[in-house]
Design a protein around this motif. Sequence first.
Motif, PDB file in Angstrom:
ATOM      1  N   MET A  41       0.837  -1.194   0.000  1.00  8.97           N
ATOM      2  CA  MET A  41       0.000   0.000   0.000  1.00  8.97           C
ATOM      3  C   MET A  41       0.870   1.242   0.000  1.00  8.97           C
ATOM      4  O   MET A  41       1.994   1.231   0.443  1.00  8.97           O
ATOM      5  CB  MET A  41      -0.921   0.016   1.232  1.00  8.97           C
ATOM      6  N   GLY A  42       0.328   2.331  -0.504  1.00  4.33           N
ATOM      7  CA  GLY A  42       1.113   3.547  -0.616  1.00  4.33           C
ATOM      8  C   GLY A  42       1.047   4.407   0.614  1.00  4.33           C
ATOM      9  O   GLY A  42       1.719   5.406   0.709  1.00  4.33           O
ATOM     10  N   ARG A  43       0.206   4.014   1.596  1.00  6.94           N
ATOM     11  CA  ARG A  43       0.047   4.860   2.767  1.00  6.94           C
ATOM     12  C   ARG A  43       0.764   4.227   3.941  1.00  6.94           C
ATOM     13  O   ARG A  43       0.648   3.042   4.196  1.00  6.94           O
ATOM     14  CB  ARG A  43      -1.444   5.028   3.083  1.00  6.94           C
ATOM     15  N   ARG A  44       1.511   5.041   4.681  1.00  8.49           N
ATOM     16  CA  ARG A  44       2.216   4.569   5.859  1.00  8.49           C
ATOM     17  C   ARG A  44       1.520   5.118   7.087  1.00  8.49           C
ATOM     18  O   ARG A  44       1.429   6.319   7.277  1.00  8.49           O
ATOM     19  CB  ARG A  44       3.683   5.020   5.808  1.00  8.49           C
ATOM     20  N   ALA A  45       1.004   4.215   7.879  1.00 13.82           N
ATOM     21  CA  ALA A  45       0.251   4.638   9.062  1.00 13.82           C
ATOM     22  C   ALA A  45       1.194   5.195  10.109  1.00 13.82           C
ATOM     23  O   ALA A  45       2.373   4.846  10.188  1.00 13.82           O
ATOM     24  CB  ALA A  45      -0.536   3.458   9.621  1.00 13.82           C
ATOM     25  N   ALA A  46       0.637   6.044  10.929  1.00 14.39           N
ATOM     26  CA  ALA A  46       1.418   6.631  12.007  1.00 14.39           C
ATOM     27  C   ALA A  46       1.741   5.567  13.028  1.00 14.39           C
ATOM     28  O   ALA A  46       0.962   4.669  13.303  1.00 14.39           O
ATOM     29  CB  ALA A  46       0.632   7.777  12.649  1.00 14.39           C
ATOM     30  N   SER A  66      -5.668   3.944  -7.540  1.00 16.75           N
ATOM     31  CA  SER A  66      -5.752   5.298  -7.005  1.00 16.75           C
ATOM     32  C   SER A  66      -6.580   5.346  -5.724  1.00 16.75           C
ATOM     33  O   SER A  66      -6.260   6.090  -4.794  1.00 16.75           O
ATOM     34  CB  SER A  66      -6.368   6.233  -8.048  1.00 16.75           C
ATOM     35  N   LEU A  67      -7.637   4.523  -5.657  1.00 16.72           N
ATOM     36  CA  LEU A  67      -8.493   4.536  -4.472  1.00 16.72           C
ATOM     37  C   LEU A  67      -7.788   3.934  -3.265  1.00 16.72           C
ATOM     38  O   LEU A  67      -7.880   4.450  -2.152  1.00 16.72           O
ATOM     39  CB  LEU A  67      -9.789   3.778  -4.767  1.00 16.72           C
ATOM     40  N   ARG A  68      -7.064   2.837  -3.495  1.00 18.74           N
ATOM     41  CA  ARG A  68      -6.373   2.145  -2.407  1.00 18.74           C
ATOM     42  C   ARG A  68      -4.922   2.586  -2.254  1.00 18.74           C
ATOM     43  O   ARG A  68      -4.224   2.089  -1.364  1.00 18.74           O
ATOM     44  CB  ARG A  68      -6.414   0.636  -2.661  1.00 18.74           C
ATOM     45  N   GLU A  69      -4.477   3.474  -3.159  1.00 22.64           N
ATOM     46  CA  GLU A  69      -3.098   3.955  -3.143  1.00 22.64           C
ATOM     47  C   GLU A  69      -2.109   2.799  -3.234  1.00 22.64           C
ATOM     48  O   GLU A  69      -1.118   2.730  -2.514  1.00 22.64           O
ATOM     49  CB  GLU A  69      -2.829   4.816  -1.910  1.00 22.64           C
ATOM     50  N   LEU A 124      -0.291  -1.297  -8.648  1.00 22.86           N
ATOM     51  CA  LEU A 124      -1.354  -1.108  -9.631  1.00 22.86           C
ATOM     52  C   LEU A 124      -1.208   0.222 -10.364  1.00 22.86           C
ATOM     53  O   LEU A 124      -1.444   0.309 -11.578  1.00 22.86           O
ATOM     54  CB  LEU A 124      -2.719  -1.180  -8.943  1.00 22.86           C
ATOM     55  N   LEU A 125      -0.797   1.260  -9.654  1.00 20.09           N
ATOM     56  CA  LEU A 125      -0.620   2.566 -10.278  1.00 20.09           C
ATOM     57  C   LEU A 125       0.527   2.556 -11.279  1.00 20.09           C
ATOM     58  O   LEU A 125       0.448   3.186 -12.344  1.00 20.09           O
ATOM     59  CB  LEU A 125      -0.382   3.633  -9.214  1.00 20.09           C
ATOM     60  N   GLN A 126       1.602   1.840 -10.957  1.00 23.21           N
ATOM     61  CA  GLN A 126       2.715   1.748 -11.895  1.00 23.21           C
ATOM     62  C   GLN A 126       2.318   0.936 -13.133  1.00 23.21           C
ATOM     63  O   GLN A 126       2.704   1.272 -14.252  1.00 23.21           O
ATOM     64  CB  GLN A 126       3.937   1.127 -11.213  1.00 23.21           C
ATOM     65  N   VAL A 174      -3.044  11.774 -19.900  1.00 23.36           N
ATOM     66  CA  VAL A 174      -1.893  12.544 -19.431  1.00 23.36           C
ATOM     67  C   VAL A 174      -1.646  12.392 -17.928  1.00 23.36           C
ATOM     68  O   VAL A 174      -0.496  12.227 -17.512  1.00 23.36           O
ATOM     69  CB  VAL A 174      -2.048  14.035 -19.817  1.00 23.36           C
ATOM     70  N   PRO A 175      -2.699  12.438 -17.057  1.00 24.93           N
ATOM     71  CA  PRO A 175      -2.405  12.308 -15.626  1.00 24.93           C
ATOM     72  C   PRO A 175      -1.742  10.994 -15.263  1.00 24.93           C
ATOM     73  O   PRO A 175      -1.035  10.916 -14.260  1.00 24.93           O
ATOM     74  CB  PRO A 175      -3.798  12.404 -14.974  1.00 24.93           C
ATOM     75  N   GLY A 176      -1.959   9.942 -16.058  1.00 26.58           N
ATOM     76  CA  GLY A 176      -1.386   8.653 -15.701  1.00 26.58           C
ATOM     77  C   GLY A 176      -0.051   8.372 -16.338  1.00 26.58           C
ATOM     78  O   GLY A 176       0.633   7.436 -15.933  1.00 26.58           O
ATOM     79  N   VAL A 177       0.353   9.157 -17.352  1.00 19.33           N
ATOM     80  CA  VAL A 177       1.619   8.895 -18.023  1.00 19.33           C
ATOM     81  C   VAL A 177       2.807   9.173 -17.124  1.00 19.33           C
ATOM     82  O   VAL A 177       3.728   8.375 -17.044  1.00 19.33           O
ATOM     83  CB  VAL A 177       1.715   9.686 -19.339  1.00 19.33           C
ATOM     84  N   PRO A 178       2.855  10.295 -16.383  1.00 16.66           N
ATOM     85  CA  PRO A 178       3.969  10.473 -15.458  1.00 16.66           C
ATOM     86  C   PRO A 178       3.868   9.486 -14.307  1.00 16.66           C
ATOM     87  O   PRO A 178       2.868   8.792 -14.152  1.00 16.66           O
ATOM     88  CB  PRO A 178       3.794  11.915 -14.960  1.00 16.66           C
ATOM     89  N   SER A 179       4.921   9.442 -13.504  1.00 20.22           N
ATOM     90  CA  SER A 179       4.877   8.571 -12.345  1.00 20.22           C
ATOM     91  C   SER A 179       3.761   9.003 -11.419  1.00 20.22           C
ATOM     92  O   SER A 179       3.620  10.171 -11.092  1.00 20.22           O
ATOM     93  CB  SER A 179       6.207   8.645 -11.595  1.00 20.22           C
TER      94      SER A 179
END
Length: 279
Positions: free
Chosen positions: A1-6, A87-90, A94-96, A252-257
């Motif tokens: 996941m892309g989110r790091r919990a505190a 994008s929803l689950r970060e 999948l985003l890459q 375009v929004p998805g072409v960059p990282s």
Amino acid sequence: MGRRAAGGGAPPGEDFSFVSPGVKYVLFFFNALFWVISMVMVAVGVYARLLKHAEAAMACLAVDPAVLLLVVGVLTFLITFCGCVGSLRENICLLQTFSVCLTVIFLLQLAAGVLGFVFSDKARGKVSEIINGAIVHYRDDLDLQNLIDFGQKEFSCCGGVSYKDWSQNMYFNCTAANPSRERCSVPFSCCLRDAKEAVINTMCGQGMQAMSYLEASAFIHTNGCIDKLVNWIHSNLFLLGGIALGLAVPQVPGVPSPGTGREKGAVPRRPVRVPRELP
């Protein structure tokens, strides 16, 4: 996941994310929209294929509009699934994947446009080959038949290069051995329209291939659809450019990282606390 919990000694309230919130919701909106469109395309394609006879459907598989809908719909569904859920689950993986797919599609579109312009003669030959294949299977597929009739009526044309191309179809073939009652004819969509005609005469193209160009031009469109299509493209370059730009903008929004510039596994910097000096 892309989110790091505190946690783990992090300051209270810290919630670090690898994905920018703006990019996240833009990706989710466009992908959710195209996800729904792709499901509709797949449903329509499956429904159209199920309505056809198995023998006829397999005979004209390469020029079947239902197959085109299915292929485009499935590919769009898979790609937008990666973008929407990622994008929803970060989810960085999948985003890459979504980013790589869009980059490949964008480059393929660009390459197709450049190659079509540079090798215009070969592109014209390929279009002619596709149209001739569609003419051969005109009576085999109702969807293909309606598509050809629509194109001939909209562009006021008949056949690929000329109206005599319809002799390639076994029903319209102009040889003496052809027993079809449509021998030497052309489809009704080739006929000149009479505004006062309340009922369409579907036999208006009877025997037109046996006539000369000058004689047939009084009843049907004698020019082929390839030249009409090329002329239409030349006269609507700005419109086609706008459509191409409109199709490219959502990519375009998805072409960059899709990240925020931080690599996966990077640890956010914590503010340095300077101890107060005791009075």
